[in-house]
Enzyme design. Structure first.
Site, PDB file in Angstrom:
ATOM      1  N   SER A 199      -7.718   0.555  -1.760  1.00 51.78           N
ATOM      2  CA  SER A 199      -6.919  -0.099  -0.915  1.00 51.78           C
ATOM      3  C   SER A 199      -7.933  -1.444  -0.524  1.00 51.78           C
ATOM      4  O   SER A 199      -8.966  -1.531  -0.713  1.00 51.78           O
ATOM      5  CB  SER A 199      -6.739   0.566   0.427  1.00 51.78           C
ATOM      6  OG  SER A 199      -7.805   0.548   1.397  1.00 51.78           O
ATOM      7  N   ASP A 200      -7.094  -2.496  -0.214  1.00 52.25           N
ATOM      8  CA  ASP A 200      -7.761  -3.603   0.265  1.00 52.25           C
ATOM      9  C   ASP A 200      -8.112  -3.462   1.712  1.00 52.25           C
ATOM     10  O   ASP A 200      -7.899  -2.372   2.602  1.00 52.25           O
ATOM     11  CB  ASP A 200      -6.717  -4.912   0.304  1.00 52.25           C
ATOM     12  CG  ASP A 200      -7.514  -6.262   0.417  1.00 52.25           C
ATOM     13  OD1 ASP A 200      -8.678  -6.324   0.482  1.00 52.25           O
ATOM     14  OD2 ASP A 200      -7.018  -7.053  -0.199  1.00 52.25           O
ATOM     15  N   ALA A 201      -9.368  -4.228   1.969  1.00 50.24           N
ATOM     16  CA  ALA A 201     -10.001  -3.941   3.432  1.00 50.24           C
ATOM     17  C   ALA A 201      -9.047  -3.716   4.451  1.00 50.24           C
ATOM     18  O   ALA A 201      -8.549  -5.134   4.940  1.00 50.24           O
ATOM     19  CB  ALA A 201     -11.168  -5.030   3.682  1.00 50.24           C
ATOM     20  N   GLU A 215     -13.951  -6.472   1.410  1.00 48.88           N
ATOM     21  CA  GLU A 215     -13.542  -8.009   1.186  1.00 48.88           C
ATOM     22  C   GLU A 215     -13.559  -8.639   2.564  1.00 48.88           C
ATOM     23  O   GLU A 215     -13.693  -9.901   2.703  1.00 48.88           O
ATOM     24  CB  GLU A 215     -12.233  -8.060   0.755  1.00 48.88           C
ATOM     25  CG  GLU A 215     -12.239  -7.575  -0.751  1.00 48.88           C
ATOM     26  CD  GLU A 215     -10.822  -8.128  -1.400  1.00 48.88           C
ATOM     27  OE1 GLU A 215     -11.090  -8.623  -2.638  1.00 48.88           O
ATOM     28  OE2 GLU A 215      -9.705  -8.298  -0.943  1.00 48.88           O
ATOM     29  N   HIS A 254       0.986  -1.297   0.121  1.00 42.76           N
ATOM     30  CA  HIS A 254       0.081  -0.047  -0.123  1.00 42.76           C
ATOM     31  C   HIS A 254       0.762   1.237   0.020  1.00 42.76           C
ATOM     32  O   HIS A 254       0.131   2.402  -0.252  1.00 42.76           O
ATOM     33  CB  HIS A 254      -1.058  -0.097   1.276  1.00 42.76           C
ATOM     34  CG  HIS A 254      -2.148  -0.764   0.765  1.00 42.76           C
ATOM     35  ND1 HIS A 254      -2.223  -2.074   0.928  1.00 42.76           N
ATOM     36  CD2 HIS A 254      -3.374  -0.570   0.534  1.00 42.76           C
ATOM     37  CE1 HIS A 254      -3.446  -2.889   0.811  1.00 42.76           C
ATOM     38  NE2 HIS A 254      -4.346  -1.849   0.308  1.00 42.76           N
TER      39      HIS A 254
END
Length: 982
Positions: A244-246, A461, A223
């Site tokens: 971004s991912d969770a 997610e 990130h």
């Protein structure tokens, strides 16, 4: 016109005639800073004064619209990979995009920024998310990802049907400790393998952005990856969005401890290129506060916020979010919504058919209806249509048993699920399912429905799919008494069990801790339907894997005790009423042929958050195919799974072996049509099937070159090679020709010389015998799936850029290169079944040696290494090299040109005084291939891992000319580079 005849004046951001950049700039200028900051969160609020609606980034659509209620469910992504058919995959993407639009029209919570596809390469088949990727090969993965995103995006040059985001950037293939482990990726693997999977779809203009992965690469979280700006954003002029991912933004501080404060973390992510923060579900307050804090501390300024928000608004503009709806629909030429249409249903069947891979066949297949009066259909997946974490809710479904019974007649199909029938006894009595649960309705059959999306919408997610939770408390808990209840026990490997009541419902545990027969299927972010039996005294303890607690007899029924509760409370004794293999053997003996359907449940033993530890088929399923084959030699094994298995014994013993990923709603019908020859199978393996997990490197070893992993470098004999798949017909290959025109042009002729119409997947590979650097044994450079009638012949042409076909990343000079020499081009039916070969010669000057006097040596640009790991040179960019476990590491740099002689050397290194090994010597030894030591440099503590110092050393024996240079590292240091001077 207005009501009084005047012209209606709209703000520029609403004017569809203006360029997107102009519209976005106008809107940005109208938004306050607080409004812009709020848009950085996944759940961006509306701006009522400007008529802007709320917007959510993120809608799962991996193989159909997921989590939003009923939708067409296509085969898993790895199954789409097995089709080797970009045009089919494009049509699937188009159908999914249309359904997203249709569902959006009914429910505005359905998102149009779809987080699909997953393009992480299937480097290791033990990866829990193997089901989500297309292939282990970057060429095939790139082709399919480009096709799927084109379908999702639509064909209009400006208006997008949906906005696809590729997952997960970068080098992400492990679920074990996925938010804290670092993938050590050398430059060649980075450029030739991991980046290559993303590059094609981005360059094709079909991608709205990417999602960084949870893991770190070379010690730096994805990130804050510098490759977002140094690579990704250089591949296109398009404004890409990075979502971004969770929970990952918080991980930068909370689990990874990469930054001390969340303000520093959010600032670094924004500066690296993250635009949308998926954190704390729908609560945007924490993200907003962190961004404000970063602004107040001067870590970023308002222009940083504007850059990110501008990208998000450009995506929203492409989706029509800034237009009047009717104008958008008209301009886009009818970006309409089509939901559960006959065409989509037919496409789901076609995709499932094309995904079936015939691994082995000794004449048993295809079956004939006249020759098979009775067919035994057995195994734990014989009457199942399994869903995975990223599936939508089934509108309709078909299982192998249902489809074969429909085809042959129910009276001609004998069924046994192969599960053990067991009873459990405690000191207080037999475990029993109360009559209200045992005699109630079984699992609900999913059929045609007009239901809208579910009431609860997962935020990201890490959220639960409401359709897969098992929180029912209206049924009574299990009890103990004088009368036992027979339970069906499935062993999914590693001691992981599920238990089903006579009603067909799974035993599960709700929030109140009681055990009930209440779940229609295993599922949920934490699966509540799995148990394990642990030997204890003269029986077993029954452990619930979802909570980690032990099942005990309590007031009110069976209940999971607190995790630290006593193990002495309840001992269970297991009584086997009937072994599953006995029932299978009886069914097989009654039939003219047997189809054993085995494999995995996508929610158990290999899925997101959980890697596999073995490639072995569960022992219970091994016993089933062996029992069926012993009772009836005409036995075919169908593996329906999300990943490969090591099934060498089955391949040797059985007359037919097939594999298909979980095929979605049409899985059963597709399999029946393949088994009986309506369709000649033409699926091809998208990854290597190994004979044993012992042939695999460590799961965290991402260096496929050094570890000799994937078909590109594997030196052993696989069970089934990459690209393998048989047919009911035969194909012959004519002469292959290769010429250099606009790239590399390959021409070959293929003939269907067998008895059936069918598809052939023509695969083109390149190899470089005698290369000066380790290159793949062969690598896929092109492919085409082509339909041929019996006796039909076709001439195929492929054009591939020379660099893509023959190039590699030259670490000596930091660029792509194609060495002069003779290369081999192959055409064939798999990576191991090459039918025709031609050569092509590339002319040019010989490779230049490393100009070490001018450029020095970047430590990460080694040719060969041992005992080292790549680490972050700074928190912002660059790589360095460290010893693994602070022990000893070795580097080799080939062909270093020292000219007339190098007399001195500078070692740029860092050493954390507080780190492990700080009290020991940390040295860099430099020597030549003949053993001559040039210098040994001690690196003192520098005050931190990022505090580099230059240590000077004279070279008493100056190296001259072109020589190989060996470096030995000792202790807890980080080596960034070496410089030489004459």
């Amino acid at each position: 016109m207005s009501d009084d005849g005047g012209l209606i004046t709209r703000p520029p951001f609403r004017d569809t005639r203006l360029p997107v950049r102009t519209r976005v700039a106008d809107l940005l200028a109208r938004l306050t800073l607080d409004e812009r900051i709020a848009m950085l969160h996944q759940f961006a609020p509306g701006v009522e004064r400007l008529g802007l609606a709320p917007f959510r980034t993120g809608q799962e659509a991996l193989h159909g619209v997921a989590w939003m209620g009923p939708a067409t469910v296509f085969p898993q992504a790895v199954g789409l990979g097995a089709t080797w058919n970009p045009e089919l995959v494009r049509r699937v993407g188009e159908a999914v995009g249309r359904e997203a639009r249709a569902m959006r029209a009914r429910d505005p919570r359905v998102g149009l920024n779809v987080w699909s596809p997953t393009v992480n390469l299937l480097r290791d088949p033990r990866w829990g998310r193997n089901e989500e990727g297309y292939a282990e090969d970057p060429c095939l993965t790139s082709a399919l990802a480009t096709a799927y995103t084109r379908g999702l995006r639509g064909d209009h040059p400006e208006r997008w049907r949906t906005a696809p985001v590729l997952k997960h950037w970068l080098a992400h293939n492990n679920e074990t400790d996925r938010d804290t482990t670092s993938s050590s990726v050398r430059p060649r693997v980075l450029h030739e393998y991991d980046l290559a999977a993303f590059r094609g779809a981005v360059r094709a203009g079909a991608v709205a952005g990417v999602m960084p992965a949870y893991n770190l690469v070379n010690g730096r979280p994805n990130h804050v990856s510098p490759y977002l700006r140094e690579q990704l954003r250089t591949w296109t002029d398009q404004e890409l969005v990075v979502c971004s991912d969770a929970g990952a933004p918080s991980n930068l501080v909370d689990s990874e401890h990469y930054f001390d404060t969340h303000e520093e973390a959010v600032a670094a992510a924004l500066l690296a290129g993250v635009d949308s923060f998926t954190d704390h579900d729908q609560d945007a307050s924490k993200t907003i506060a962190r961004v404000r804090g970063a602004l107040e501390r001067g870590l970023i300024d308002a222009s940083t916020v504007d850059t990110a928000v501008g990208r998000l608004l450009a995506m929203r503009c492409a989706l029509g979010e800034l237009d009047e709806l009717d104008e958008f629909e008209g301009a886009a030429g009818g970006i309409d919504g089509a939901f559960d249409t006959p065409a989509h249903r037919a496409l789901a069947l076609e995709a499932a058919e094309q995904a079936v891979v015939l691994l082995a066949n000794d004449g048993l297949l295809p079956l004939s209806e006249s020759g098979v009066r009775t067919l035994a259909v057995v195994g734990p997946l014989a009457d199942e249509c399994k869903l995975d974490w990223y599936s939508g809710s089934l509108i309709r479904r078909s299982t192998p048993r249902e489809a074969l019974a429909e085809r042959l007649g129910a009276d001609r199909v004998v069924f046994a699920d192969g599960l053990d029938t067991v009873r459990l006894r405690t000191a207080a009595g037999w475990v029993r399912v109360p009559d209200a649960a045992a005699e109630g309705e079984g699992p609900a059959e999913e059929g045609p429905t007009d239901e809208g999306p579910t009431d609860e919408v997962p935020a990201d997610e890490g959220s639960l799919d409401p359709a897969q939770t098992a929180g029912r408390t209206d049924l009574p808990p299990l009890t103990v008494g004088d009368t036992p209840t027979d339970l069906s026990l499935a062993d999914w490997g590693g001691g992981v069990l599920t238990l089903r009541a006579p009603s067909g419902r799974y035993l599960t545990v709700a929030d109140d801790g009681f055990v009930r027969a209440a779940a229609e299927r295993p599922g949920g972010w934490v699966v509540q339907e799995t148990f394990t039996l642990e030997a204890h005294r003269d029986g077993h303890l029954l452990r619930h894997l979802g909570t980690g607690g032990y099942v005990c007899v309590a007031a009110g029924g069976l209940k999971v005790a607190e995790r630290d509760g006593s193990k002495e409370e309840t001992v269970f004794r297991l009584e086997v009423v009937e072994r599953g293999e006995d029932a299978v053997a009886r069914a097989a003996a009654r039939a003219d042929a047997v189809v054993v359907v085995a494999g995995n449940d996508p929610q158990i033993g290999g899925r997101e958050t959980e890697d596999r530890t073995t490639l072995a088929l569960p022992a219970q399923q091994e016993r089933l195919w062996r029992a069926a084959h012993a009772a009836n030699p005409r036995t075919a094994l169908v593996l329906t799974s999300s990943y490969p298995y090591a099934v060498g014994d089955a391949a040797d013993a059985l007359p037919a072996l097939l594999w298909t990923a979980h095929g979605g709603q049409a899985a059963g019908t597709a399999l029946a049509r393949v088994l009986f020859g309506d369709v000649s199978p033409a699926g091809r393996l998208p990854q290597t099937w190994y004979a044993s997990h012992d042939e695999l490197p460590d799961l965290l070893d991402y260096d496929i070159i050094a570890s000799r992993a994937t078909y590109l470098y594997f030196d052993g004999a696989p069970l089934f090679p990459f690209g393998h798949g048989l047919s009911y017909t035969d194909f012959s290959y004519g002469e292959l020709s290769v010429r250099r025109e606009a790239g590399l042009t390959v021409e070959c002729e293929v003939t269907n010389s067998g008895p059936y119409d069918g598809d052939e997947v023509v695969q083109i590979y390149a190899s470089a015998p005698g290369s000066r650097v380790p290159l793949p044994h062969r690598r896929l450079i092109a492919h085409r799936r082509v339909r041929l009638r019996r006796g039909e012949r076709v001439r195929l042409f492929f054009t591939v850029p020379i660099e893509d076909a023959l190039g590699f990343w030259d670490v000596a000079h930091g660029r792509w290169t194609v060495d002069p020499g003779t290369y081999e081009i192959h055409a064939g039916a798999s990576s191991a079944d090459l039918r025709a070969t031609a050569t092509v010669t590339v002319e040019g000057p010989p490779p230049a040696p490393r100009p070490v006097l001018r450029r020095g040596l970047e430590a990460a640009d080694y040719d060969v290494a041992d005992g080292i790991v790549l680490v972050d040179r700074t928190k912002v960019r660059g790589d360095a090299v460290a010893c693994r476990d602070d022990a000893v590491g070795r580097l080799l740099f080939r062909a270093c040109d020292f000219g007339a002689g190098a007399t001195s050397m500078n070692v740029e290194a860092a050493r954390d005084a507080a780190g492990a090994g700080a009290g020991d010597d940390a040295t860099v030894e430099v020597h030549l291939a003949d053993g001559t030591t040039l210098a040994t440099v001690s690196v003192p503590p520098t005050g931190g891992r990022y505090a580099y110092t230059a240590v000077h050393a004279a070279l008493p024996t100056p190296p001259t000319g072109v020589q190989d240079l060996h470096i030995t590292l000792r202790g807890g240091l980080r080596l960034a580079r070496l410089g030489f001077s004459d």
